[in-house]
Enzyme design. Structure first.
Site, short mmCIF file in Angstrom:
data_model
loop_
_atom_site.label_atom_id
_atom_site.label_comp_id
_atom_site.label_asym_id
_atom_site.label_seq_id
_atom_site.Cartn_x
_atom_site.Cartn_y
_atom_site.Cartn_z
N PHE A 125 -37.82 -118.19 -71.72
CA PHE A 125 -38.47 -116.87 -71.29
C PHE A 125 -39.47 -116.17 -72.51
CE2 PHE A 125 -38.06 -112.19 -70.80
CZ PHE A 125 -38.30 -112.17 -69.59
N ASP A 194 -29.59 -118.52 -76.56
CA ASP A 194 -30.04 -117.48 -75.84
C ASP A 194 -29.10 -117.86 -74.62
OD1 ASP A 194 -30.99 -115.85 -73.76
OD2 ASP A 194 -32.81 -115.82 -74.67
N TYR A 219 -27.23 -107.77 -67.89
CA TYR A 219 -27.58 -107.22 -66.65
C TYR A 219 -27.75 -108.15 -65.52
CZ TYR A 219 -32.15 -107.87 -69.05
OH TYR A 219 -33.19 -108.20 -69.80
N LYS A 220 -27.80 -109.44 -65.87
CA LYS A 220 -27.90 -110.46 -64.86
C LYS A 220 -26.59 -110.87 -64.22
CE LYS A 220 -32.03 -112.27 -67.33
NZ LYS A 220 -32.90 -112.07 -66.35
N ARG A 368 -37.50 -118.66 -57.17
CA ARG A 368 -36.24 -118.93 -57.79
C ARG A 368 -35.12 -118.21 -57.02
NH1 ARG A 368 -35.35 -116.20 -63.72
NH2 ARG A 368 -35.72 -114.33 -62.56
#
Lengths: 409, 409
Positions: A125, A194, A219-220, A368
């Site tokens: 990312f 990460d 938040y995922k 995705r």
């Protein structure tokens, strides 16, 4: 489809996590396969946020002594078991970008062996690479990139710190955290993990894998709400005295003494900076209440079952349409299915969204789909696959409405 | 008291801002003189936060394309008029500590004239000094402290950047921003203004004073909620190409292109880092709706009238009890009254709190009372002063319940 709806329903009847779904507020008519971008809302989050609004209104400044001020450590301790970490090893604070900068400064700044390179992953990312670049540019260090797919060991000479994702956000491929950590340490470097696509997606084993440093977001898969705070992990025995560069008053050893000089807190609190949003923490805390009831190996089993179900339902039609399934093998899989269709990927995702099946598209060519075992049933996944099949078979992605690419968050 | 309740009520009847009070949700029985720590809750904030919770629930990831993602710039533009700034000069993001680090890196990192010192103020809010120390320690710069009360000009040799508060958090003393900015520029340095105790407290004149850089918070006089996000100002013509060190993806020129390399956005967006809390921004936005209706010179006049009323009501009894009133003269005053009583200050504040009069205490010996013209009436201030007088005259501060010092936020 090769898999019947009855079979999916059978799987739901045997699902030990099935009851969790009722604790989420999900919109009607939506099959949500984007919990890897923003998790769905736990029903309790609404009351929790309203209670914090009441607290602000009624208690005013006193709220800071009634749970707001120590939320970063309290929520860190509640998060720790999901990450395989212990008490006092996790703090919930700021965001991944900022937390990476703190750890880079904490680790690179004090090396005395002349190693001045920071290695970040190609294909990771982007923000992880961006902040490594900013850190190196500003601090006078060297930034290097590990080309995607290259052997890590060949790139560790002179490296002080490497930043790696446990699960890649595009491919969903999971690195072996224990083996990789050993490798990096054997080369005299440190690794910051990460966990953005691991935390809440699968059992993370920070302590058991020998990991010393990690960051992540909530938040995922953790369902903490849009822009919920990030977290930072430092293994207990690596919390030596030392500064991190973003030295704000909430990380001070005695924040209310108002000393003239900064003195870092002796523990994980040192990685806090300034005042945080009490509202943001209250939504996350409601979600963590729910997570306290989740058995992570059971979650993992369901996650893999859901991704397999989706793939099984679609294998033939993906092949027919030339869509490549790059989803990793089970043992190397996060909690997502990743497909490649450079020609029609964007339009397919848009056509699915028009049917209420929410996945996402990332340039170039990546479709995705995230699978969140707490609020997705096998029947949901079966219907999502059915829609996908119908979009392909009917050629809906050729509808010109779906071909114009816009910003995708 | 020398001032009668009838007089205070007369002043309320003539108060052009009196109607604003109804837009705040204030608890019964509380006289709140601590809006300089945490502002009271605008009634509209409750619905705004609930609407964002609905949006998270119903729109899920789409919320980021429906106002969440561009909230830092949108709210920055709404805040700008209160600060005397223009469109595109303010971004709402992170917190003061982090925003100071960004600006220090933006300014010091690119100097080519050998100036490597950062000057921060003694007696300023500690986090400003702490982050200057962390910045200098990490970046190899020199940190210096301006002793409180010393002549600034005598300390600017070799200084690259000085961090100054427009209004001091303890004394409430206001610096002349225009004159000070001219002085600093004449010495070849830059100044970053901290507006924590100015924004929403009085008309700030960033553009007119020649200021180029500033930071501030929104949870005090601006009533944005507990831990509401900070802001950062860079004058339009100082937004040259250049990196700030906390280079995250939200500050990228094309955040959704997922480029491998960081490229800073051309404008104020460059000072964003990573994902922010949509909930925190929605409460602040509701407050800014209210601020759009406020005439700042009228606010200033009422602020000064309220502080004078409080002092007039108490002058004789403060003198009798040996409490020193260090509130600056009108032209040098923020929106607070500051008193010193090293022996009994803490106990007096506690005795007042027991009566519902909320002020705060800061070591050593400082009693601090903030005056917020939007939700305080002259009658409120009169009653707060009456309680203060009664606490002193009855010796309530000698009650042993009030003498034990605890952490004060």
């Amino acid at each position: 489809m090769r898999v019947t709806l009855d079979h999916a329903r059978d799987l739901d009847r045997q699902d030990p996590l099935a009851d969790f779904k009722q604790h989420f507020a999900l919109p009607e008519g939506v099959l949500y396969l984007d919990g890897n971008s923003l998790g769905a809302q736990p029903r309790a989050a609404r009351d929790a946020v309203a209670a914090t609004m009441d607290q602000w209104r009624d208690e005013l400044i006193k709220g800071w002594n009634q749970g707001w001020f120590d939320a970063p450590e309290r929520l860190g301790n509640r998060l720790a078991p999901l990450l395989g970490a212990g008490e006092g090893e996790v703090v919930v604070t700021d965001n991944i970008t900022l937390n990476l900068f703190k750890l880079l400064g904490y680790l690179v700044g004090r090396r005395s062996d002349g190693r001045r390179a920071v290695l970040s992953e190609g294909g990771n990312f982007p923000t992880d690479g961006y902040i490594a670049q900013g850190f190196c540019r500003f601090g006078g260090y060297t930034h290097r990139v590990l080309p995607e797919g290259d052997d890590l060991a060949a790139h560790l000479d002179g490296v002080a710190v490497v930043v790696l994702s446990e699960v890649n956000y595009r491919t969903g491929r999971r690195r072996d955290m224990a083996a990789t950590t050993r490798l990096v340490h054997a080369h005299g470097a440190e690794v910051i993990w990460d966990l953005a696509h691991s935390a809440g997606a699968l059992p993370v084993a920070l302590n058991d894998s020998g990991a010393r440093y990690a960051v992540g977001c909530t938040y995922k898969y953790l369902n903490g709400g849009p822009g919920a705070p990030g977290f930072l992990y430092v293994r207990r025995d690596c919390q030596e005295e030392g500064w991190q560069p973003l030295s704000g008053w909430h990380g001070h050893a005695a924040p209310f003494a108002f000393d003239a000089d900064y003195a870092p807190a002796a523990d994980i609190t040192r990685f806090r900076t300034g005042t945080h949003s009490a509202l943001a923490y209250s939504a996350l805390e409601a979600s963590l209440d729910l997570w306290a009831e989740v058995d992570m190996p059971t979650l993992r089993a369901k996650s893999l079952a859901l991704t397999e179900l989706f793939r099984d339902c679609l294998a033939d039609v993906l092949a027919t349409h030339g869509i490549e399934d790059i989803t990793p093998a089970l043992e190397e899989r996060g909690s997502q299915v990743s497909l490649i269709d450079a020609a029609h990927g964007y339009a397919i995702v848009q056509a699915l969204i028009a049917r209420g099946v929410i996945g996402d598209y990332r340039e170039p060519g990546l479709l995705r789909f995230g699978f969140t075992p707490l609020y997705l049933s096998h029947e949901d996944v079966w219907h999502a696959a059915r829609h996908f099949r119908e979009v392909l078979e009917a050629g809906e992605y050729r509808d010109p409405r779906f071909s114009v690419r816009a910003a995708v968050t």
